[in-house]
Design a protein around this motif. Sequence first.
Motif, short mmCIF file in Angstrom:
data_model
loop_
_atom_site.label_atom_id
_atom_site.label_comp_id
_atom_site.label_asym_id
_atom_site.label_seq_id
_atom_site.Cartn_x
_atom_site.Cartn_y
_atom_site.Cartn_z
N ALA A 1 -1.76 -22.57 -2.99
CA ALA A 1 -3.26 -22.92 -1.90
C ALA A 1 -2.61 -23.58 -1.17
O ALA A 1 -3.47 -24.12 -0.47
CB ALA A 1 -3.88 -24.27 -3.07
N ALA A 2 -1.12 -23.83 -0.92
CA ALA A 2 -0.81 -24.82 0.19
C ALA A 2 -1.39 -24.32 1.27
O ALA A 2 -0.65 -22.86 1.22
CB ALA A 2 0.76 -24.86 0.19
N GLY A 3 -1.98 -24.57 2.12
CA GLY A 3 -2.24 -24.02 3.52
C GLY A 3 -3.70 -23.29 3.66
O GLY A 3 -4.19 -22.61 4.18
N THR A 4 -4.37 -23.10 2.58
CA THR A 4 -5.38 -22.67 1.86
C THR A 4 -7.03 -23.43 1.93
O THR A 4 -6.80 -25.00 1.78
CB THR A 4 -5.39 -21.26 0.75
N CYS A 5 -7.84 -23.13 2.03
CA CYS A 5 -9.34 -23.88 1.39
C CYS A 5 -9.15 -24.33 0.34
O CYS A 5 -9.74 -25.37 0.17
CB CYS A 5 -10.51 -23.02 1.82
N ALA A 6 -8.34 -24.10 -0.83
CA ALA A 6 -8.08 -24.73 -2.28
C ALA A 6 -7.25 -25.59 -2.14
O ALA A 6 -6.73 -26.56 -3.26
CB ALA A 6 -7.95 -23.50 -3.39
N THR B 1 3.52 -16.13 -11.42
CA THR B 1 2.66 -15.79 -9.30
C THR B 1 1.57 -14.39 -9.09
O THR B 1 0.90 -15.13 -8.51
CB THR B 1 4.55 -15.46 -8.75
N ALA B 2 1.87 -13.68 -9.38
CA ALA B 2 0.75 -12.66 -9.51
C ALA B 2 -0.34 -12.90 -9.77
O ALA B 2 -1.19 -12.82 -9.26
CB ALA B 2 1.37 -11.35 -10.39
N LEU B 3 -0.58 -13.87 -10.81
CA LEU B 3 -2.17 -13.82 -11.77
C LEU B 3 -2.81 -15.63 -10.44
O LEU B 3 -3.86 -15.45 -10.18
CB LEU B 3 -2.08 -15.25 -12.90
N VAL B 4 -1.68 -15.78 -10.61
CA VAL B 4 -2.46 -17.66 -9.04
C VAL B 4 -2.30 -17.09 -8.36
O VAL B 4 -3.34 -16.85 -7.58
CB VAL B 4 -1.28 -18.48 -10.06
N LYS B 5 -1.62 -15.73 -7.60
CA LYS B 5 -2.21 -15.39 -6.31
C LYS B 5 -2.93 -15.12 -6.10
O LYS B 5 -3.94 -14.98 -5.33
CB LYS B 5 -0.53 -14.16 -5.93
N ASN B 6 -2.96 -13.77 -7.36
CA ASN B 6 -4.91 -13.22 -7.51
C ASN B 6 -6.28 -14.35 -7.14
O ASN B 6 -7.29 -13.83 -6.52
CB ASN B 6 -4.87 -12.17 -8.51
N LEU B 7 -6.15 -15.23 -8.11
CA LEU B 7 -6.93 -16.02 -8.55
C LEU B 7 -7.09 -16.65 -6.86
O LEU B 7 -7.94 -17.19 -6.74
CB LEU B 7 -6.15 -17.31 -8.92
N ILE B 8 -5.66 -17.61 -6.61
CA ILE B 8 -5.90 -17.84 -4.42
C ILE B 8 -6.99 -16.72 -3.95
O ILE B 8 -7.65 -17.22 -3.11
CB ILE B 8 -4.85 -17.87 -4.68
N GLU C 1 0.15 -27.32 -16.76
CA GLU C 1 0.80 -28.11 -15.98
C GLU C 1 1.30 -27.08 -15.27
O GLU C 1 1.81 -27.29 -13.67
CB GLU C 1 2.06 -28.86 -17.22
N HIS C 2 1.99 -25.51 -15.84
CA HIS C 2 2.75 -24.77 -15.23
C HIS C 2 2.25 -24.35 -14.59
O HIS C 2 2.28 -23.68 -12.91
CB HIS C 2 3.29 -23.66 -16.88
N PHE C 3 0.90 -24.16 -14.74
CA PHE C 3 -0.70 -23.09 -13.66
C PHE C 3 -0.82 -24.25 -12.83
O PHE C 3 -0.89 -24.16 -11.80
CB PHE C 3 -1.50 -22.81 -14.98
N THR C 4 -0.67 -25.29 -13.22
CA THR C 4 -0.71 -26.34 -11.40
C THR C 4 -0.36 -26.45 -10.63
O THR C 4 -0.53 -26.22 -9.66
CB THR C 4 -1.08 -27.91 -12.37
N ASP C 5 1.35 -26.30 -11.33
CA ASP C 5 2.36 -26.50 -10.22
C ASP C 5 2.02 -25.24 -9.44
O ASP C 5 2.52 -24.65 -8.14
CB ASP C 5 4.34 -26.37 -11.71
N HIS C 6 2.00 -23.53 -10.05
CA HIS C 6 1.77 -22.20 -9.27
C HIS C 6 0.52 -22.20 -8.57
O HIS C 6 0.72 -22.49 -7.29
CB HIS C 6 2.06 -21.39 -10.33
#
Length: 95
Positions: free
Chosen positions: A52-57, A4-11, A42-47
Amino acid sequence: MHETALVKNLIHRVETVCADENAERVVEVAVWLGALCHMSPEHFTDHFRQEAAGTCAEQAHLRIETSDDINHPQAQDVLLQSLELELETEDEAGP
């Protein structure tokens, strides 16, 4: 939790680029998953979709490359390789 931290940082980085470039939205996100980042595509895509919900991505197409090199210096990381952005037109950007 690490994932979650990795994906939050990416977003966060994606949103920063969108703001800096005055982009309306992200069309495509290309990422590289290190062999030891503990995420399948698949796991990355889910995260990613959740964060990304509600963001430009939110509607971005994901292009995911995976590594099997456990000795790579960034084997534990998720790396942003590229973004394709949809930019505002001059009419939309305002004066």
